[in-house]
Design an enzyme around this catalytic site. Structure first.
Site, mmCIF file in Angstrom:
data_model
loop_
_atom_site.group_PDB
_atom_site.id
_atom_site.type_symbol
_atom_site.label_atom_id
_atom_site.label_comp_id
_atom_site.label_asym_id
_atom_site.label_seq_id
_atom_site.Cartn_x
_atom_site.Cartn_y
_atom_site.Cartn_z
ATOM 1 N N LYS A 76 -0.829 -7.975 -4.421
ATOM 2 C CA LYS A 76 -0.450 -8.696 -5.641
ATOM 3 C C LYS A 76 0.412 -9.904 -5.320
ATOM 4 C CE LYS A 76 0.341 -5.266 -9.187
ATOM 5 N NZ LYS A 76 1.393 -4.620 -9.963
ATOM 6 N N ASP A 126 1.939 -5.771 -14.310
ATOM 7 C CA ASP A 126 1.501 -4.382 -14.382
ATOM 8 C C ASP A 126 0.020 -4.416 -14.685
ATOM 9 O OD1 ASP A 126 2.668 -1.643 -14.107
ATOM 10 O OD2 ASP A 126 1.441 -1.371 -15.894
ATOM 11 N N PHE A 163 -7.485 -5.562 -2.313
ATOM 12 C CA PHE A 163 -6.657 -4.356 -2.253
ATOM 13 C C PHE A 163 -7.078 -3.424 -3.396
ATOM 14 C CE2 PHE A 163 -3.826 -4.972 -5.921
ATOM 15 C CZ PHE A 163 -4.031 -6.317 -6.199
ATOM 16 N N GLY A 164 -6.402 -2.300 -3.485
ATOM 17 C CA GLY A 164 -6.609 -1.382 -4.603
ATOM 18 C C GLY A 164 -8.071 -1.000 -4.785
ATOM 19 N N TYR A 165 -8.576 -1.185 -6.003
ATOM 20 C CA TYR A 165 -9.938 -0.772 -6.348
ATOM 21 C C TYR A 165 -10.961 -1.903 -6.167
ATOM 22 C CZ TYR A 165 -7.404 3.092 -8.580
ATOM 23 O OH TYR A 165 -6.585 4.171 -8.824
ATOM 24 N N ASP A 166 -10.574 -3.009 -5.515
ATOM 25 C CA ASP A 166 -11.482 -4.167 -5.368
ATOM 26 C C ASP A 166 -12.843 -3.783 -4.780
ATOM 27 O OD1 ASP A 166 -9.854 -6.101 -6.440
ATOM 28 O OD2 ASP A 166 -9.067 -6.792 -4.517
ATOM 29 N N HIS A 198 -8.397 -10.778 -13.642
ATOM 30 C CA HIS A 198 -7.478 -10.464 -14.730
ATOM 31 C C HIS A 198 -6.112 -11.125 -14.496
ATOM 32 C CE1 HIS A 198 -7.438 -7.765 -11.385
ATOM 33 N NE2 HIS A 198 -6.415 -7.054 -11.800
ATOM 34 N N ARG A 199 -5.651 -11.083 -13.237
ATOM 35 C CA ARG A 199 -4.334 -11.656 -12.892
ATOM 36 C C ARG A 199 -4.370 -13.182 -13.054
ATOM 37 N NH1 ARG A 199 -4.275 -8.911 -8.890
ATOM 38 N NH2 ARG A 199 -3.239 -7.200 -9.962
#
Ligand code: IMP
Length: 207
Positions: free
Chosen positions: A13, A74, A164-167, A192-193
């Protein structure tokens, strides 16, 4: 120029926020600013949790520094086949406590939950709420929250190594690759970010 302190320990992030706001000022992590707190994310919405994180770091800053803003994101993935889960619990989906789990464990849990429903894919949305808290150039207190959504399809396997994450499990609408197979410039132009940070940039034009 501004200074931005990102209220997060998530390097993925922080990197993306730096790529998207770096032209407006220096972007540093809360750790780089020596703020080591980890506020409990007790809110039931992305917005509540973004404000909890931003205000906690803002309150830990030494004095009222003009043009210094805390940015807190968030975010998470909401999967239609799972009734919107994991949503605000995305970072701790595989955890049995309130603490965050490893990205790999969270993806594994998502694959298992899709398999339990007998589906190989589902409509899904990445959602981000980004809070901006700080003191503007005229000494005014600024508190602003922006939302962004990225629509697509979640799949029951991992593809790609970027991000990262669910990418690696998410195919945005209009593409056949996952976010982890696409170059970071492409993700940064549709995520989204990014959509939430565009609104933050507009707000900063008056700060
Ligand atoms: P937060 O740090 O409490 O907001 O948790 C957000 C969680 O949602 C992260 O740990 C990721 O698992 C997931 N997430 C949020 N944004 C993204 C993204 O852009 N790509 C992949 N996963 C994301």
């Amino acid at each position: 120029m501004f200074q931005f302190i990102v209220a997060s320990g998530n390097n993925g992030k922080i990197r993306e926020i730096r790529e998207m706001l770096g032209d407006l000022g220096q972007v540093i992590s809360q750790k780089d600013a020596n703020i080591l707190l980890e506020p409990e994310e007790w809110g039931s919405t992305f917005k509540d949790n973004a404000l909890i994180k931003a205000k906690a770091v803002f309150n830990a800053l030494p004095g009222n520094l003009y043009s210094v803003f805390v940015i807190a994101d968030d975010s998470g993935i909401c999967v239609d086949a799972l009734g919107g889960e994991p949503g605000v619990k995305s970072a701790r989906y595989a955890s049995t406590t309130h603490r965050n789990a490893e990205d790999g464990a969270n993806r594994c849990k998502l694959i298992i939950e899709l398999e339990k429903r007998g589906v190989t894919s589902s409509r899904a949305q990445f959602v981000a709420c980004v809070a901006l808290v700080g003191i503007g150039s005229r000494g005014e207190y600024v508190e602003y929250v922006a939302n962004g959504v990225c629509e697509g399809e979640v799949i029951n396997k991992e593809r790609g190594h970027n991000g990262f994450g669910y990418d690696s499990m998410f195919i945005p609408d209009g593409f056949s690759q996952t976010l982890a197979e696409l170059p970071s410039e492409v993700k940064n132009s549709l995520s989204h970010r990014y959509k939430a940070l565009l609104q933050i940039r507009d707000r900063l034009a008056h700060a």
